[in-house]
Every structure is written in C-alpha cells, then in structure tokens.
Design a protein around this motif. Structure first.
Motif, PDB file in Angstrom:
ATOM      1  N   ASP A  87       0.836  -1.193   0.000  1.00 33.42           N
ATOM      2  CA  ASP A  87       0.000   0.000   0.000  1.00 33.42           C
ATOM      3  C   ASP A  87       0.873   1.246   0.000  1.00 33.42           C
ATOM      4  O   ASP A  87       1.872   1.328   0.723  1.00 33.42           O
ATOM      5  CB  ASP A  87      -0.901   0.019   1.236  1.00 33.42           C
ATOM      6  CG  ASP A  87      -2.082  -0.934   1.095  1.00 33.42           C
ATOM      7  OD1 ASP A  87      -2.722  -0.927   0.037  1.00 33.42           O
ATOM      8  OD2 ASP A  87      -2.350  -1.687   2.045  1.00 33.42           O
TER       9      ASP A  87
ATOM     10  N   LYS B 294       0.380   6.844   3.354  1.00 32.47           N
ATOM     11  CA  LYS B 294      -0.646   7.881   3.381  1.00 32.47           C
ATOM     12  C   LYS B 294      -0.114   9.235   2.930  1.00 32.47           C
ATOM     13  O   LYS B 294      -0.795   9.987   2.228  1.00 32.47           O
ATOM     14  CB  LYS B 294      -1.224   7.996   4.789  1.00 32.47           C
ATOM     15  CG  LYS B 294      -2.210   6.897   5.160  1.00 32.47           C
ATOM     16  CD  LYS B 294      -3.502   7.048   4.370  1.00 32.47           C
ATOM     17  CE  LYS B 294      -4.526   6.015   4.835  1.00 32.47           C
ATOM     18  NZ  LYS B 294      -5.779   6.113   4.047  1.00 32.47           N
ATOM     19  N   SER B 295       1.114   9.556   3.344  1.00 34.72           N
ATOM     20  CA  SER B 295       1.682  10.863   2.986  1.00 34.72           C
ATOM     21  C   SER B 295       1.811  11.015   1.479  1.00 34.72           C
ATOM     22  O   SER B 295       1.567  12.094   0.928  1.00 34.72           O
ATOM     23  CB  SER B 295       3.046  11.047   3.656  1.00 34.72           C
ATOM     24  OG  SER B 295       3.936  10.007   3.264  1.00 34.72           O
TER      25      SER B 295
ATOM     26  N   GLN C  61      -0.072   9.313  -0.746  1.00 36.25           N
ATOM     27  CA  GLN C  61      -1.421   9.360  -1.300  1.00 36.25           C
ATOM     28  C   GLN C  61      -2.008  10.765  -1.201  1.00 36.25           C
ATOM     29  O   GLN C  61      -2.690  11.229  -2.112  1.00 36.25           O
ATOM     30  CB  GLN C  61      -2.330   8.371  -0.562  1.00 36.25           C
ATOM     31  CG  GLN C  61      -1.983   6.911  -0.786  1.00 36.25           C
ATOM     32  CD  GLN C  61      -3.036   5.981  -0.235  1.00 36.25           C
ATOM     33  OE1 GLN C  61      -4.231   6.287  -0.245  1.00 36.25           O
ATOM     34  NE2 GLN C  61      -2.611   4.825   0.269  1.00 36.25           N
ATOM     35  N   GLU C  62      -1.741  11.437  -0.089  1.00 34.73           N
ATOM     36  CA  GLU C  62      -2.340  12.755   0.133  1.00 34.73           C
ATOM     37  C   GLU C  62      -1.627  13.857  -0.632  1.00 34.73           C
ATOM     38  O   GLU C  62      -2.255  14.836  -1.054  1.00 34.73           O
ATOM     39  CB  GLU C  62      -2.323  13.069   1.635  1.00 34.73           C
ATOM     40  CG  GLU C  62      -3.212  12.141   2.454  1.00 34.73           C
ATOM     41  CD  GLU C  62      -3.002  12.299   3.946  1.00 34.73           C
ATOM     42  OE1 GLU C  62      -2.106  13.094   4.326  1.00 34.73           O
ATOM     43  OE2 GLU C  62      -3.710  11.639   4.725  1.00 34.73           O
TER      44      GLU C  62
ATOM     45  N   ASP D 267     -10.447   3.821   1.853  1.00 41.73           N
ATOM     46  CA  ASP D 267      -9.266   4.194   2.639  1.00 41.73           C
ATOM     47  C   ASP D 267      -8.045   3.322   2.367  1.00 41.73           C
ATOM     48  O   ASP D 267      -6.915   3.738   2.616  1.00 41.73           O
ATOM     49  CB  ASP D 267      -9.590   4.134   4.140  1.00 41.73           C
ATOM     50  CG  ASP D 267     -10.587   5.207   4.546  1.00 41.73           C
ATOM     51  OD1 ASP D 267     -10.601   6.261   3.889  1.00 41.73           O
ATOM     52  OD2 ASP D 267     -11.342   4.975   5.504  1.00 41.73           O
ATOM     53  N   GLN D 268      -8.246   2.089   1.900  1.00 43.62           N
ATOM     54  CA  GLN D 268      -7.105   1.193   1.768  1.00 43.62           C
ATOM     55  C   GLN D 268      -7.225   0.336   0.512  1.00 43.62           C
ATOM     56  O   GLN D 268      -8.296   0.203  -0.070  1.00 43.62           O
ATOM     57  CB  GLN D 268      -6.980   0.283   2.987  1.00 43.62           C
ATOM     58  CG  GLN D 268      -8.220  -0.544   3.282  1.00 43.62           C
ATOM     59  CD  GLN D 268      -8.058  -1.376   4.542  1.00 43.62           C
ATOM     60  OE1 GLN D 268      -6.974  -1.457   5.099  1.00 43.62           O
ATOM     61  NE2 GLN D 268      -9.134  -2.015   4.973  1.00 43.62           N
TER      62      GLN D 268
END
Length: 319
Positions: A27, A30-31, A33-34, A52-53
């Motif tokens: 995956d 998050k950093s 993805q954002e 979310d995932q």
C-alpha cells in the motif's frame, strides 16, 4: 495482494552482486497518497476515491524483475515514476492460448506459460493479440479489467498503481456465488456428483448452445489441465468416479431435473449480464468452483473426464 517484500534468485547471473532480484509491492504510504496524486484524477468513481485502503500501491524493483503474465479484475491506472518498464498485454479473449492455471490452484489468474511476450505469436483464431507498451518516467498506462499483462523492469524502477473496482461485475459475481443450487443440498456424494454434472451441462447449453458441453470440457481440459504437472495434483479414480463409472445414465428424479433446469436458467441470465470480455473466463472458473464445492477439489478433474468418457452413451440424460 502478494507479500510486500520479496527477493528471488537471478538464474542468469547478470543482475547485482548478490545475484538476486529485489522488489517491493505494498500500500502506498498515506503521505504519498495525500500529497502525490490528485485522487479525483486517478479514480473512476467517488466511491473509489473514498475508500481508505487497497486503492493505491507502490512498486519498487531492481532491474530485471519480471511479473508472471496475469489478469486483474479491476481498472488499473499504472503510473511510471522512475526508470523504465515494458508491458506485454493481451486481451481477455486470448485466455485459452495463455493456458491459465485451474481456478482451484493458488496461481489461478496467472498463465502457465513463461514466455507470452512475443508480438509475432498468433492466437488459435489466427490473429495477432499481443501489444507492447514501453513506459518512461511520467507515462501513464490504463489496463482494463481482465486484460492479461506481463511487466518487465528494464531498469531499477519506481511505479504506482491506482485501482478502481468494477462494482457491477462484483455485484453480478456475488449474486452467482451466493445462489444455492438444489444439488448442493444432497447428502450423499454420489447424488451431488450426478447433480452438479447435470446442472453444469444444462448451464453450458444455455450459455453456448445445445451440444456445447463436450467441446467445452475438452477445451477446458486442454487449456488448464494439459500439463502433467497440473494433472498430477489431482488424484485419479476417486471413490465417486469409480462408483459412477458403472452407471452411464444419470439416475435422478424428475423434480431434480426440473430444479436443475431452473438453477441453470437463473445462473445463465446472471452470466449474460457480465461483460463479454470477462464472461468466458468467469464461466470456466465457476465450473471448477461449483464442482469443487459439490464433490471436493480432488474430484474436479475426474468429473470432467467422467463426463467425456460417458458422452457417447445414448442413456446419458445430459447428452
């Protein structure tokens, strides 16, 4: 998804000093993805943007890594960030030429063939069905659902993928697999053997026409079970097979036959609602899974062979 970190030995002795290929698949953080990609641009629907995932993945690989030819059920937007890769793609209808592993095998959505990237190779219908896409940093490639692809990392590489689900397809397949066929309630294994055999025959006739069952099963066996390595995984002459060899006719009551016709009608209509590109692959998978659920995975190969052996009997109810 496959394990996030892995390495495998380079048998050609021409990679790095440790003589290994390395890759990472997991995956996307998050950093990234954002801050890395505009979600409104890389997903097909708001539903995918809100998940979310398991929507964005990060690929890291050393040069020389090659993925097994396979297909995915989702819309795949592939983004090349660093290095160079080559995609070798084939459309869904070339699946029989790629000789997929059986559905009940752990590698079920992958090809048994190692070399599937020759653009000059024609399929069984005489047409050429191989396409190449060479990706450099900044390139994007869209891979539709059920398009087969093999990917070669020509150099050390960083890539990202964004997967959008084919929700209609998932809903149809969920309806098919949640439907309980009447034969599945039979207590005796012999009854389930005859029941699934009749049901699948009626289903194939509704999907592909009267008399389609035998050619279809021959094609399935040729495509997925032709190698000795695969056949050796399945025991021959199982108890159910030996019992049913004696009786060439299918000894089922009239109401069971009517129930099977109804079940075949329901399932066939659901399959006809699936895109033509994916339908044939899904039907073949379903035949194996329905058989395995009824009589156990050990009897799948025997059931198909039994049907072919008894196919010329005048008393065989399934024709």
């Amino acid at each position: 998804p496959i394990p996030a970190k892995a390495r495998f030995r380079n048998n050609n002795n021409n990679n790095n000093n440790n003589n290994y290929y390395y890759y990472y698949l997991g995956d996307m953080p998050k950093s990234m993805q954002e801050n890395g990609f505009n979600r409104s641009a890389i997903f097909l629907s708001e539903k995918d943007r809100q998940r979310d995932q398991h929507t964005q993945y990060l690929w890291l690989s050393s040069g020389g890594v090659v993925t097994h030819t396979h297909c995915d059920m989702d819309h795949n937007l592939f983004i090349q960030i660093y290095g160079n890769k080559t995609f070798y793609l084939r459309p869904p209808h070339s699946f029989s030429d790629l000789r997929l592993f059986p559905r009940i095998h752990p590698l079920w959505h992958k090809s048994q063939q190692l070399n599937t990237d020759d653009a000059a190779t024609a399929s069984s219908d005489g047409e050429q069905h191989s396409y190449h896409a060479h990706l450099s940093p900044g390139d994007l490639l869209y891979v539709p659902p059920y398009w087969f692809h093999k990917v070669v990392s020509n150099t050390a590489s960083i890539s990202a993928t964004a997967w959008s689900l084919d929700y209609e397809h998932y809903e149809r397949m969920d309806s098919i697999y949640r439907y309980e066929q009447k034969f599945s309630r039979f207590v005796h294994p012999k009854g389930r053997f005859y029941g699934v055999r009749l049901f699948l025959d009626l289903l194939l006739q509704r999907l592909y026409g009267i008399g389609a069952t035998i050619p279809y099963l021959r094609g399935l066996l040729s495509s997925r079970y032709s190698s000795k390595e695969i056949r050796d995984l399945f025991p021959r002459n199982t108890t159910v097979f030996r019992t049913c060899q004696i009786e060439r006719a299918i000894p089922l009551r009239h109401h069971v036959i009517q129930d099977s016709k109804f079940d075949a009608e329901v399932i066939s209509e659901l399959f006809f609602e699936i895109s033509a590109a994916a339908r044939d692959i899904m039907v073949m998978n379903y035949i194996e899974e329905a058989t395995a659920a009824a009589i156990g995975w050990q009897g799948v190969y025997d059931m198909m062979i039994n049907k072919l052996i008894n196919s010329h009997s005048n008393n065989d109810t399934t024709g």
